[in-house]
Structure formats: structure tokens, C-alpha cells
Design an enzyme around this catalytic site. Sequence first.
Site, PDB file in Angstrom:
ATOM      1  N   GLU A 135      -0.526   4.808  -0.614  1.00 46.53           N
ATOM      2  CA  GLU A 135      -1.332   6.019  -0.866  1.00 46.53           C
ATOM      3  C   GLU A 135      -0.470   7.265  -0.696  1.00 46.53           C
ATOM      4  OE1 GLU A 135      -4.714   5.772   1.706  1.00 46.53           O
ATOM      5  OE2 GLU A 135      -5.954   4.860   0.159  1.00 46.53           O
TER       6      GLU A 135
ATOM      7  N   TYR B 229       0.849  -1.199   0.000  1.00 47.89           N
ATOM      8  CA  TYR B 229       0.000   0.000   0.000  1.00 47.89           C
ATOM      9  C   TYR B 229       0.880   1.242   0.000  1.00 47.89           C
ATOM     10  CZ  TYR B 229      -5.020   0.060   0.033  1.00 47.89           C
ATOM     11  OH  TYR B 229      -6.323   0.068  -0.369  1.00 47.89           O
TER      12      TYR B 229
ATOM     13  N   THR C 135      -3.016   6.236 -22.320  1.00 43.31           N
ATOM     14  CA  THR C 135      -2.935   4.879 -21.795  1.00 43.31           C
ATOM     15  C   THR C 135      -1.484   4.439 -21.965  1.00 43.31           C
ATOM     16  OG1 THR C 135      -3.413   3.978 -23.963  1.00 43.31           O
ATOM     17  CG2 THR C 135      -5.285   4.254 -22.497  1.00 43.31           C
TER      18      THR C 135
ATOM     19  N   ARG D 192      -1.401  -2.458 -18.767  1.00 42.23           N
ATOM     20  CA  ARG D 192      -2.661  -1.734 -18.819  1.00 42.23           C
ATOM     21  C   ARG D 192      -2.639  -0.612 -17.773  1.00 42.23           C
ATOM     22  NH1 ARG D 192      -6.892  -2.890 -21.680  1.00 42.23           N
ATOM     23  NH2 ARG D 192      -5.673  -4.442 -22.761  1.00 42.23           N
TER      24      ARG D 192
ATOM     25  N   ASP E 123      -5.626  13.886 -25.389  1.00 38.76           N
ATOM     26  CA  ASP E 123      -5.669  12.492 -24.959  1.00 38.76           C
ATOM     27  C   ASP E 123      -4.980  11.691 -26.057  1.00 38.76           C
ATOM     28  OD1 ASP E 123      -6.307   9.860 -24.524  1.00 38.76           O
ATOM     29  OD2 ASP E 123      -8.452  10.191 -24.191  1.00 38.76           O
TER      30      ASP E 123
ATOM     31  N   LYS F  53      -1.432   0.619 -25.272  1.00 33.95           N
ATOM     32  CA  LYS F  53      -1.761   0.556 -26.702  1.00 33.95           C
ATOM     33  C   LYS F  53      -0.454   0.594 -27.506  1.00 33.95           C
ATOM     34  CE  LYS F  53      -6.383   2.257 -25.773  1.00 33.95           C
ATOM     35  NZ  LYS F  53      -7.335   3.393 -25.829  1.00 33.95           N
TER      36      LYS F  53
HETATM   37  C1  LIG Z   1      -8.410   3.659 -25.077  1.00 41.31           C
HETATM   38  C2  LIG Z   1      -8.711   5.083 -24.866  1.00 41.31           C
HETATM   39  C3  LIG Z   1      -8.983   5.603 -23.582  1.00 41.31           C
HETATM   40  C4  LIG Z   1      -9.291   4.758 -22.366  1.00 41.31           C
HETATM   41  O1  LIG Z   1      -8.460   3.854 -21.927  1.00 41.31           O
HETATM   42  P1  LIG Z   1      -8.887   2.734 -20.837  1.00 41.31           P
HETATM   43  O2  LIG Z   1      -7.547   2.360 -20.299  1.00 41.31           O
HETATM   44  O3  LIG Z   1      -9.591   1.669 -21.577  1.00 41.31           O
HETATM   45  O4  LIG Z   1      -9.735   3.384 -19.803  1.00 41.31           O
HETATM   46  C5  LIG Z   1      -9.126   6.962 -23.451  1.00 41.31           C
HETATM   47  N1  LIG Z   1      -9.042   7.781 -24.504  1.00 41.31           N
HETATM   48  C6  LIG Z   1      -8.820   7.327 -25.749  1.00 41.31           C
HETATM   49  C7  LIG Z   1      -8.735   8.298 -26.874  1.00 41.31           C
HETATM   50  C8  LIG Z   1      -8.665   5.969 -25.976  1.00 41.31           C
HETATM   51  O5  LIG Z   1      -8.493   5.509 -27.216  1.00 41.31           O
END
Ligand SMILES: *Cc1c(COP(=O)(O)O)cnc(C)c1O
Length: 412
Positions: A47, A45, A222, A231, A196, A225
Site C-alpha cells: 500500500e 503487500y 486499460t 488485465r 479514455d 486490449k
Molecule cells: C474496456 C473499457 C473500459 C473498462 O475497462 P475494464 O478493465 O473492463 O474495467 C473503460 N473505458 C473504455 C472506453 C473501454 O473500452
Amino acid sequence: MDHEIAKLEALELERQNDGIELIASENYPSMDVRAAQGSIFTAKYAEGYPGRRYYGGCEVVDQVENLAIERCKKLFHVAYANVQPHSGSQANFAAYRALINPGDKVLSLTLNDGGHLTHGSNVSFSANTYSFVFYPLGNDGHLDYEIIKQRLYEEKPDLFLAGYSAYPFAIDFRKMREIIDAYNVETGSHCRFMVDMAHIAGQVAAGKCQNPCDYADIVTSTTHKTLRGPRGGIILTNDPDIYKKINSAVFPFTQGGPLEHVIAAKAVVFKEDDSESFREYFDRLLENTKACNDELARLGCNVSGTENHLFLLNVLDSFGINGLEAQTRLESVGITTNKNMIHGDTLSPKYTSGLRIGFAAATSRGCTKAQAVQIAGLIDKALKEPNADPEPFRSEVKDIVSTWTDISKLSY
Ligand SMILES: *Cc1c(COP(=O)(O)O)cnc(C)c1O
């Protein structure tokens, strides 16, 4: 050992090894990333933040998290990084909190044109907390900076949001910054700029497109990807005041204890990606994606074109079937894709007219350009003859993947 889970893990590994994975948001982390993610840090933990924890015994995880932060900052050439978000959606949740107040207005891409659920969908926290308005793509399916400018002056948002889940072209973040700056000066407004980069983070890390960190107030991503990590999520900024707000927005506002085992795995991938071999991987990825897109076009299909790791195939126009039918048919021959709305789609999100196709995962396993062309032929043939016996297709898929690296043995 838990035999039931072990059996399922073996089945999943077999499924992943035997198929061609073309879902644009997926990728295969290395053995090193997976080892870190399975490490004993999961038991701790922590935090709070390094040096400021609410628990004792954090001297080692402090070093882990500091290493992840330093490597992340170096990879993206940015001044501040928060590596605690559990996912991309969590990162967005905290980023909004850091920049705007509940009820404030956000201008984001029309969701059907490639936005994400957290960019203003009614079924997400986003539209239930903030007031979302939208800008569409231009008629040619590309971002139209004149439309963006017009919508900005019409809507007077508190936040402008860029970064998409199914947009196959380059994004001019510099131009967006110029438009927002000019608008703020002219109207005395304080519109913020958030990017994003969940889908294109690997391309940014490899230096193969504009770096949004140079232009946006906040960048979220993220890590699983195109970055090829565990993840998870991250939030980046160059502004020290915004950084403070990000930190309290992540913990304690939206999350409790950080996942230090995942943060350890993030540290591993930030180092893996800061290398010539990752930049070469990205060149191959861009080349494979374009080769598949171009071959489908040569075969007469309606494809979007591409400047990144993905493209869209209009299956309704190309084959007279919807996205769900195409996805199901390809799955039956061993090719995994996902149905996707395309610009100007006439069908509902449940069916869609398109498929989203990406080569991040296949390229990680060793897919060559010639195989990307061969895969285009397979997709075309399988969808042209939707009722033909899947067996011959499946054996061609097996031949292709038999030349690739076993997913459980990948190291980069
Ligand atoms: C995949 C994605 C997310 C979210 O990711 P998670 O880890 O699945 O919550 C946010 N924004 C965009 C543009 C994405 O393609």
C-alpha cells in the site's frame, strides 16, 4: 495441482486456440507477460507508492513499480504515470475523483453511440456520482466537432470526456483541446479534458494516431486490449498538481494494496510495445481490419469503415437478423464477436442491430491479410445461411487457425 481448475484451464486454452477471436477488446499477452503476472510479487503487500509504503519489505517491489512507471512514461511520451489501477473502470473512477467533485457535470458521448458504462450509465458509479450529459455522433456516424462545440456551450460541463469502446474512426484530440480552450477563455470557465484511450492505447503506443497525452488533462487506459498486456489500468498526465490528485484518488481513495505482480507484467508489456516489432504488428492489425471491412462491403454488407482496430457490421440491414442472433450463429461456427449498438440503432441493447469486429487478437496469432479476407467471406456466408449445417464452416475455421501460433507459446 488443482485438477478441477487445471481441467478448466485446458478447456479454455483449447477454446481459444480452436476459434477465431474477433472481440475488439481482447488480445493475447505474451508468455513473458503471463509469467510476470504469475510471479511471487502476488504475495507482497505494498500500500502506498515507491519510497512511501505502509509496509516493510518493499525495496524490490519499489523497483518493479518504478520500472513500470518509467517504461510507461517513455512509451506514451508523458511526464507522469500511475500504474496501480486494477482495471480501466477503476482508472476512470480515480480520474474523475482527481478532476471534479461529486455532482459536477460531465459531457460524454451518447452511450449507445459507443461510450462505456463508466461514461455515465445509470447502472455504473459514474452516473450515480456525477451529473452526465451527452453529445451524439453526427448523422454519418463520425464525431461532429460542431455538435461537440454546441453541446459544450449549452451544457457548460466541468469535464469533457472523449474515448470510446466501439468507435472505428480517428479522433481529433487536438481539435477537441482547441474547442475547450476557446470555450474556457470566452466564458471564463474551467472545463477539464479527459481521454479514455482504453481501446486505442496500442495505436497510440505504436505512433499510428494522435497521442491524447499531448492534449488532455488526464488520459486513462486499460492495459489488456490493443496494448496486449495483463488485465489492468493506468492513468497518465503531464500536470504535476493533477498527478498528486491522481495518486491519492487511486490510493487510498478507491483502492488498497496494488497488484505488484500485475504491475510487473505491465512493465514487461510497456517494453514489448516500445519496439519496431510492435509497430509492425500494428500496421498488420490496421491492414487486416480494413481488409475484412472492405471485403464485407464488396459482398454487399453494411459496414462502418475503419481507421483503427475495429469496425461495426450492421447485421439487421445486411442479413435481416439482430446482433444477438448474429453473435450466436458465429459462435456456433467458431468465430467469437459481440453484439453492439450502432449509431441510430432501432433495437434495444439486449438485441442490437450490429456486431463489433476487431482483429487485435487474431493478428497477434499471425492472421494474414488474405485470411482476414477469407474470414469476411465466412462471416457473410454463415450469416446469409443462418440455418445451414455449421460443420463445414467449423472445418474452414479449423484450417485457418491451424496456421496460427498456439496461444500458450506466444512471444513478441
Ligand atoms: C474496456 C473499457 C473500459 C473498462 O475497462 P475494464 O478493465 O473492463 O474495467 C473503460 N473505458 C473504455 C472506453 C473501454 O473500452
